[in-house]
Design a protein around this motif. Structure first.
Motif, PDB file in Angstrom:
ATOM      1  N   LEU A 166       4.712   0.685 -13.572  1.00 34.32           N
ATOM      2  CA  LEU A 166       3.898   0.261 -12.432  1.00 34.32           C
ATOM      3  C   LEU A 166       3.604   1.430 -11.502  1.00 34.32           C
ATOM      4  O   LEU A 166       2.454   1.687 -11.142  1.00 34.32           O
ATOM      5  N   ARG A 167       4.647   2.159 -11.142  1.00 35.90           N
ATOM      6  CA  ARG A 167       4.497   3.198 -10.114  1.00 35.90           C
ATOM      7  C   ARG A 167       3.719   4.416 -10.634  1.00 35.90           C
ATOM      8  O   ARG A 167       2.814   4.912  -9.962  1.00 35.90           O
ATOM      9  N   ASP A 168       4.116   4.897 -11.818  1.00 31.53           N
ATOM     10  CA  ASP A 168       3.580   6.190 -12.250  1.00 31.53           C
ATOM     11  C   ASP A 168       2.457   6.078 -13.274  1.00 31.53           C
ATOM     12  O   ASP A 168       1.565   6.921 -13.306  1.00 31.53           O
ATOM     13  N   THR A 169       2.501   5.051 -14.135  1.00 32.93           N
ATOM     14  CA  THR A 169       1.443   4.913 -15.137  1.00 32.93           C
ATOM     15  C   THR A 169       0.244   4.171 -14.554  1.00 32.93           C
ATOM     16  O   THR A 169      -0.901   4.578 -14.748  1.00 32.93           O
ATOM     17  N   LEU A 170       0.510   3.087 -13.832  1.00 32.70           N
ATOM     18  CA  LEU A 170      -0.573   2.248 -13.309  1.00 32.70           C
ATOM     19  C   LEU A 170      -0.875   2.510 -11.828  1.00 32.70           C
ATOM     20  O   LEU A 170      -1.767   1.885 -11.261  1.00 32.70           O
ATOM     21  N   ASP A 171      -0.136   3.411 -11.217  1.00 31.50           N
ATOM     22  CA  ASP A 171      -0.352   3.801  -9.819  1.00 31.50           C
ATOM     23  C   ASP A 171      -0.309   2.605  -8.858  1.00 31.50           C
ATOM     24  O   ASP A 171      -1.090   2.513  -7.922  1.00 31.50           O
ATOM     25  N   LEU A 172       0.608   1.695  -9.112  1.00 33.14           N
ATOM     26  CA  LEU A 172       0.862   0.600  -8.170  1.00 33.14           C
ATOM     27  C   LEU A 172       2.164   0.934  -7.440  1.00 33.14           C
ATOM     28  O   LEU A 172       3.258   0.712  -7.954  1.00 33.14           O
ATOM     29  N   LYS A 173       2.035   1.482  -6.238  1.00 30.01           N
ATOM     30  CA  LYS A 173       3.202   2.052  -5.554  1.00 30.01           C
ATOM     31  C   LYS A 173       3.966   1.045  -4.691  1.00 30.01           C
ATOM     32  O   LYS A 173       4.949   1.386  -4.055  1.00 30.01           O
ATOM     33  N   GLY A 174       3.479  -0.206  -4.673  1.00 31.37           N
ATOM     34  CA  GLY A 174       4.129  -1.194  -3.813  1.00 31.37           C
ATOM     35  C   GLY A 174       5.537  -1.563  -4.267  1.00 31.37           C
ATOM     36  O   GLY A 174       6.405  -1.868  -3.461  1.00 31.37           O
ATOM     37  N   THR A 175       5.785  -1.535  -5.563  1.00 30.48           N
ATOM     38  CA  THR A 175       7.101  -1.846  -6.118  1.00 30.48           C
ATOM     39  C   THR A 175       7.984  -0.607  -5.964  1.00 30.48           C
ATOM     40  O   THR A 175       7.610   0.473  -6.396  1.00 30.48           O
ATOM     41  N   LYS A 176       9.149  -0.775  -5.347  1.00 33.10           N
ATOM     42  CA  LYS A 176       9.919   0.388  -4.913  1.00 33.10           C
ATOM     43  C   LYS A 176      11.151   0.676  -5.761  1.00 33.10           C
ATOM     44  O   LYS A 176      11.818  -0.237  -6.254  1.00 33.10           O
ATOM     45  N   PHE A 177      11.428   1.964  -5.886  1.00 33.51           N
ATOM     46  CA  PHE A 177      12.635   2.441  -6.552  1.00 33.51           C
ATOM     47  C   PHE A 177      13.741   2.615  -5.510  1.00 33.51           C
ATOM     48  O   PHE A 177      13.583   3.388  -4.570  1.00 33.51           O
ATOM     49  N   GLY A 178      14.842   1.873  -5.700  1.00 34.53           N
ATOM     50  CA  GLY A 178      15.970   2.033  -4.788  1.00 34.53           C
ATOM     51  C   GLY A 178      17.217   2.535  -5.480  1.00 34.53           C
ATOM     52  O   GLY A 178      17.935   3.379  -4.950  1.00 34.53           O
ATOM     53  N   CYS A 179      17.490   1.997  -6.671  1.00 35.13           N
ATOM     54  CA  CYS A 179      18.761   2.343  -7.308  1.00 35.13           C
ATOM     55  C   CYS A 179      18.667   2.511  -8.820  1.00 35.13           C
ATOM     56  O   CYS A 179      19.487   3.184  -9.415  1.00 35.13           O
ATOM     57  N   GLY A 180      17.711   1.841  -9.452  1.00 32.87           N
ATOM     58  CA  GLY A 180      17.596   1.945 -10.902  1.00 32.87           C
ATOM     59  C   GLY A 180      18.670   1.188 -11.668  1.00 32.87           C
ATOM     60  O   GLY A 180      18.776   1.321 -12.879  1.00 32.87           O
ATOM     61  N   GLN A 181      19.480   0.397 -10.954  1.00 30.76           N
ATOM     62  CA  GLN A 181      20.588  -0.310 -11.614  1.00 30.76           C
ATOM     63  C   GLN A 181      20.624  -1.794 -11.282  1.00 30.76           C
ATOM     64  O   GLN A 181      21.677  -2.426 -11.419  1.00 30.76           O
ATOM     65  N   ALA A 182      19.542  -2.334 -10.775  1.00 33.79           N
ATOM     66  CA  ALA A 182      19.493  -3.750 -10.377  1.00 33.79           C
ATOM     67  C   ALA A 182      20.520  -4.079  -9.301  1.00 33.79           C
ATOM     68  O   ALA A 182      21.029  -5.192  -9.235  1.00 33.79           O
ATOM     69  N   LEU A 183      20.824  -3.107  -8.454  1.00 35.14           N
ATOM     70  CA  LEU A 183      21.815  -3.333  -7.399  1.00 35.14           C
ATOM     71  C   LEU A 183      21.180  -3.622  -6.047  1.00 35.14           C
ATOM     72  O   LEU A 183      21.864  -4.061  -5.131  1.00 35.14           O
ATOM     73  N   CYS A 184      19.878  -3.338  -5.886  1.00 40.18           N
ATOM     74  CA  CYS A 184      19.298  -3.418  -4.539  1.00 40.18           C
ATOM     75  C   CYS A 184      18.124  -4.375  -4.415  1.00 40.18           C
ATOM     76  O   CYS A 184      17.829  -4.842  -3.313  1.00 40.18           O
ATOM     77  N   LYS A 223       0.841  -1.203   0.000  1.00 37.35           N
ATOM     78  CA  LYS A 223       0.000   0.000   0.000  1.00 37.35           C
ATOM     79  C   LYS A 223       0.877   1.254   0.000  1.00 37.35           C
ATOM     80  O   LYS A 223       1.974   1.248   0.557  1.00 37.35           O
ATOM     81  N   PRO A 224       0.403   2.354  -0.606  1.00 42.12           N
ATOM     82  CA  PRO A 224       1.187   3.600  -0.581  1.00 42.12           C
ATOM     83  C   PRO A 224       1.381   4.058   0.864  1.00 42.12           C
ATOM     84  O   PRO A 224       0.426   4.080   1.634  1.00 42.12           O
ATOM     85  N   LEU A 225       2.609   4.389   1.214  1.00 41.89           N
ATOM     86  CA  LEU A 225       2.910   4.624   2.628  1.00 41.89           C
ATOM     87  C   LEU A 225       4.071   5.587   2.804  1.00 41.89           C
ATOM     88  O   LEU A 225       4.094   6.409   3.718  1.00 41.89           O
ATOM     89  N   PHE A 226       5.037   5.487   1.892  1.00 42.65           N
ATOM     90  CA  PHE A 226       6.276   6.246   2.034  1.00 42.65           C
ATOM     91  C   PHE A 226       6.167   7.588   1.301  1.00 42.65           C
ATOM     92  O   PHE A 226       5.266   7.791   0.468  1.00 42.65           O
ATOM     93  N   GLY A 227       7.110   8.451   1.575  1.00 38.56           N
ATOM     94  CA  GLY A 227       7.131   9.745   0.902  1.00 38.56           C
ATOM     95  C   GLY A 227       7.085   9.597  -0.605  1.00 38.56           C
ATOM     96  O   GLY A 227       6.347  10.311  -1.305  1.00 38.56           O
ATOM     97  N   ILE A 228       7.833   8.625  -1.106  1.00 42.94           N
ATOM     98  CA  ILE A 228       7.950   8.451  -2.559  1.00 42.94           C
ATOM     99  C   ILE A 228       6.654   7.930  -3.175  1.00 42.94           C
ATOM    100  O   ILE A 228       6.500   7.936  -4.391  1.00 42.94           O
ATOM    101  N   ASP A 229       5.697   7.509  -2.336  1.00 43.08           N
ATOM    102  CA  ASP A 229       4.429   6.979  -2.841  1.00 43.08           C
ATOM    103  C   ASP A 229       3.339   8.052  -2.976  1.00 43.08           C
ATOM    104  O   ASP A 229       2.227   7.753  -3.395  1.00 43.08           O
ATOM    105  N   VAL A 230       3.664   9.284  -2.605  1.00 39.91           N
ATOM    106  CA  VAL A 230       2.654  10.346  -2.594  1.00 39.91           C
ATOM    107  C   VAL A 230       2.267  10.744  -4.023  1.00 39.91           C
ATOM    108  O   VAL A 230       3.119  10.860  -4.903  1.00 39.91           O
ATOM    109  N   THR A 231       0.962  10.932  -4.230  1.00 40.39           N
ATOM    110  CA  THR A 231       0.464  11.481  -5.491  1.00 40.39           C
ATOM    111  C   THR A 231      -0.469  12.644  -5.166  1.00 40.39           C
ATOM    112  O   THR A 231      -1.327  12.510  -4.301  1.00 40.39           O
ATOM    113  N   VAL A 232      -0.275  13.746  -5.832  1.00 33.47           N
ATOM    114  CA  VAL A 232      -1.139  14.909  -5.650  1.00 33.47           C
ATOM    115  C   VAL A 232      -1.726  15.241  -7.021  1.00 33.47           C
ATOM    116  O   VAL A 232      -0.997  15.234  -8.019  1.00 33.47           O
TER     117      VAL A 232
END
Lengths: 737, 169
Positions: free
Chosen positions: B26-44, A212-221
């Motif tokens: 996933l994150r920005d087009t489909l608004d599924l925020k569960g998948t996280k951005f850490g490094c963008g380089q397959a390092l994390c 679920k959206p929870l962190f700062g980076i998950d915010v949408t306005v």
């Protein structure tokens, strides 16, 4: 006997504690004025005895979590304190994150392991006040004495008449009462605790495991654009020119502009903003961005240069003597043995896994901010000052942080988002890349120490001298670059000198988990081991003898922040020695154990590390034993264990392989490829024991980190005969034959 | 470019740049925020999802490679958080900051699907590339073992149910 010479060091010490601890070390333990009492009647029907509790007529019990959550578990632990004294069952409680509002909630800050000591009593009183009002209402309506009523799990009982009323049923009547003075309410006898001392899982766990959206980076306005902000890799350099016109024409890009910025290394630095309809579009456009940066004097600075300057300092007397006790010259002349050694440690990054980010919306002179921040109030002040708006016109939502470690005590990313959003005229979500995060941290400052110590014929330390080469402009230390002249063991040694020399620094520095301690424990504890060897004594016994030398006022329950309480330190040292069977085991060459101890953030920790070092020099940590004393209660054992184990592993990662190298005024390391984090394959068992004492409970986020580093270094010395005087270990050839 | 692929069991057709990584889709087009951005380089490993059943770093998979693929994210791992890993993670209070945990769980789910009773060594090998900055590794390992237990006992009771049903029949 001790005569601290305050001029240089003290000033910075005050500044640092004011930042890291909200003035706690200077102020009183419990500040009831910081707890806002709101009108118990609003909104209608809801019972709100204070800012932390809301009980609806339907019986919904909401407890406000006042502080920023960075993974230290505070969003769970602080509401536990309220719930305990309110006397509700934990399962009944809904935890809600408070907004940033210090007038209402008191200090809201994640740093210095301060939340436990500063909230332990006030938040329990807040809960007890609610309970007292609900009991009073029930007793009045039943016409029975208050003293005959009991509570449990959100219900008031009157045993003899077998009457009961839920908190929800009592809420609307309780809401008409005037809340009692918090310092007058009665607290539970700790033997009656039902929540404190129980392992309570994190309140956000379900959201975390379901994404679920929870962190700062998950915010949408609504209507927001995604922003990237490029800064000079040479810290502080201004933009000479940039092809922003060209960038504006790239796919998805809506705006691109230069931000002049300021000269405040902890504030808004110069750079170029790119705003696009997706983060990927902004990131793609950035590849076409061409910026020419102005020349900047920091480009002359390097780690190698700092090391060379430290050597020059060490050839002369320190610029300043911050503390001098007895007569070191005579003591060294009379000593049985004198040991001299130089130690150093590198810059370090925080590397939280969630890159810096912030969402900001500016409209009609008011700013709304969603930020993963450890210090929202500091962010508010920085933003207000930089944008020239009133602090009260800024609303800050404190988002869960994907790691903090001290990085988010400074709000550079917040002021960037705020500035860009105002200039762009649309809501903006700024997200840094990993490379931005690695290259624009507030690094743990490097440091250099020239030590000299003496032992007498009885193996007792008689003299101690430290020349500390660090960073500053001669008047003020660079941020987080000071060390207290009073750090253990100086107060325990009759003849001591603490001298300081400063060199200029253009690299941004800041507070990393257990700031100061994460560096000085390595240096001082390692050097104590060198002296133990010179004295021919066992390292644990040598420390116990040193602690017996006394000579200072011990900390008491009333003044727990005083210098080291020798009895508490001995308590954890003896406990860890017992649990690790110190002195009872034999180690072949290539293996060994080492010990370290440290007092910081009001907590006492002693740790033993066992290692195997292969002949080729590969280090394997076999096990770590930890003994800690953080007072009378472990409030949430699950969270406490996570913090201790996490701190120990954090220390191991620093010691083993982490280093930021400065060259040409920039960080050489740029990502997790060259600034590596610990992996699951590198994790030894960490066995933790707590020793409870009568002192009020203190924080767990930091104090377990420092001792593991010198314990590891000493274990390697035992295994290989190689003394580690600089970090990380990756720099050293540890092979042996 | 226009692509059609399945996300958590639903077909999605979107128009995005060919080089846009699945992570940002996933994150920005489909608004599924569960998948996280850490490094963008397959390092994390924070961005780990399943593509056609295999744990994959979504930051490295461009839109152009997605046509016809089946993607499962943390949001689609189970209904009502019923996957044994999601249960075990809560039971053992695994998360500290929690930011890496979606990636950890997706990586571990792939491991358990091919190796229902992994040893510590199996876990180390499978989880090597998933970084946890808080170093909650002891509990990640314990959580995977616990999930394996939960899955085994659930399989056993399903088998029992099946046996008893057969018996009645």
């Amino acid at each position: 006997m001790s005569t601290p010479s305050p001029i240089l060091a003290r000033r910075d010490f005050l500044r640092v504690t004011a930042v890291a601890g909200g003035g706690m070390l200077l102020g009183t333990m419990v500040d009831f004025a910081g707890i806002g009492v709101v009108n118990a009647m609003e909104p209608a029907g809801e019972f709100m005895p204070n800012a932390f509790i809301r009980i609806s007529g339907a019986g919904v019990i909401t407890i406000l979590a006042k502080n920023p959550e960075i993974g230290q578990g505070i969003r769970t632990m602080l509401p536990m304190l309220v719930a305990e004294e309110l006397d509700v069952a934990w399962q009944q409680v809904i935890v809600e994150q408070a907004m940033s509002d210090e007038a209402k909630y008191g200090s809201q800050f994640a740093g210095g392991s301060m939340a436990t000591p500063t909230n332990w009593e006030p938040l329990r009183r807040a809960g007890a006040a609610g309970r007292q009002m609900l009991v009073a209402v029930a007793a009045a309506s039943w016409n029975v004495p208050v003293g005959e009523c009991t509570t449990e799990a959100g219900v008031v009982h009157h045993e003899s008449s077998r009457r009961r009323a839920t908190y929800g049923e009592l809420a609307s009547r309780a809401a008409t009462m005037t809340p009692p003075a918090l310092d007058a309410v009665k607290l539970k006898d700790p033997k009656d605790f039902r929540i404190i001392g129980k392992s309570i899982p994190g309140v956000d766990n379900l959201k975390i495991v379901t994404g679920k959206p929870l962190f700062g980076i998950d915010v949408t306005v609504p209507g927001m654009l995604y922003a990237i902000f490029e800064k000079s890799p040479v810290f502080g350099a201004r933009v000479a020119s940039a092809n922003v016109d060209e960038v504006r024409g790239l796919p998805g890009v809506k705006q691109a502009f230069v931000v002049e910025g300021t000269t405040n290394l902890s504030g808004l630095m110069p750079g170029v903003a790119i705003l696009a309809d997706s983060w990927w579009a902004a990131r793609s456009a950035r590849r076409q961005l061409r910026v020419t940066w102005e020349q900047h004097p920091t480009a002359q600075q390097s780690s190698a240069g700092f090391r060379a300057r430290a050597k020059e300092f060490f050839a002369a007397a320190p610029q300043t003597v911050a503390r001098q006790d007895g007569d070191v010259v005579t003591a060294f002349a009379a000593a049985a043995k004198v040991v001299e050694a130089e130690y150093e440690y590198p810059f370090l990054a925080h590397a939280p896994l969630e890159p810096q980010n912030c969402t900001a919306s500016f409209a009609n002179g008011k700013l709304e901010i969603w930020a993963p921040t450890q210090a929202p109030q500091g962010g508010r002040q920085l933003v207000a000052q930089t944008l020239g708006i009133k602090p009260e016109d800024i609303a800050i939502h404190m988002m869960r942080c994907g790691g903090g470690f001290g990085r988010r005590l400074l709000n550079d990313y917040m002021v960037e988002a705020a500035w860009i959003a105002r200039q762009a005229g649309v809501p903006v979500k700024l997200v840094w890349s990993r490379e931005d995060d690695t290259q624009h941290d507030f690094y743990r400052p490097a440091g250099f120490h020239k030590l000299k110590g003496a032992v007498d014929a009885n193996g007792r330390i008689t003299a101690w001298e430290n020349h500390f080469a660090t960073f500053g402009d001669g008047q003020r230390f660079a941020q987080a670059a000071s060390i207290s002249p009073n750090e253990f063991p100086i107060s325990f040694i009759p003849n001591a000198l603490f001298g300081v020399s400063q060199m200029p620094l253009g690299v941004p520095t800041g507070f990393l988990r257990a700031p100061t301690s994460n560096a000085i424990a390595f240096v001082y504890q390692s050097f104590i081991d060198e002296l133990a060897l010179a004295a021919g004594k066992d390292p644990v016994q040598f420390r116990l003898d040193l602690l017996d030398q006394g000579g200072i006022v011990a900390a008491t329950p009333a003044a727990p922040a005083s210098p080291v309480n020798a009895a508490r330190m001995k308590g954890v040292l003896e406990l860890v020695a017992e649990k690790s069977e110190w002195g009872k085991r034999k180690f072949p060459r290539g293996s060994g154990v080492g010990v370290g101890m440290h007092f910081s953030h009001r907590g006492y920790f002693a740790e033993v590390v066992e290692v195997n070092v292969s002949q080729r020099g590969e280090v394997k940590i076999v096990k770590v034993w930890v003994a800690g004393d953080v007072g009378s209660h472990i409030i949430n054992p699950s969270g406490a264990m996570a913090q201790v184990q996490g701190s120990v592993l954090d220390g191991i990662a620093q010691a083993m392989k982490q280093e930021i190298t400065i060259d040409g005024g920039r960080s050489v390391q740029t990502s997790l490829a060259d600034y590596e984090l610990l992996r699951i394959t590198e994790v030894p068992p960490v066995e933790v024991h707590f020793r409870t004492t009568e002192f009020p409970p203190t924080g767990m986020g930091e104090p377990a980190l420092p001792p593991v580093i010198p314990a590891l270094a000493s274990a390697i010395f035992m295994a290989t005969g190689k003394r580690i005087r600089s970090l990380p270990l990756a720099r050293h050839d540890l092979s042996w034959s | 470019m226009k692509i059609t692929f399945s996300v958590n069991g639903t077909n999605r057709t979107i128009d995005v740049p060919a080089d846009m990584p699945l992570l940002w889709i996933l994150r920005d087009t489909l608004d599924l925020k569960g998948t996280k951005f850490g490094c963008g380089q397959a390092l994390c490993g924070a961005c780990t999802v399943h593509i056609n059943g295999s744990a994959t770093r979504s930051c490295q998979v461009p839109a152009s490679a997605l046509n016809g693929r089946k993607v499962v994210t943390i949001e689609g791992l189970s209904a009502q958080a019923s996957h044994p890993l999601q249960q075990a993670w809560q039971e053992l209070d695994v998360p500290q900051c929690g930011y890496c945990q979606a990636g950890q769980i997706m990586q571990a789910a792939d491991l358990l699907s091919s190796n229902p009773q992994p040893t510590d060594e199996d876990i180390d090998a499978a989880m090597y590339g998933n970084l946890c900055r808080c170093a909650s590794y002891h509990r990640i390992r314990a959580g995977i073992h616990r999930a394996a237990e939960l899955a085994a006992s659930s399989r056993a009771s399903t088998q029992q149910d099946a046996d008893s049903t057969q018996g009645v029949a």
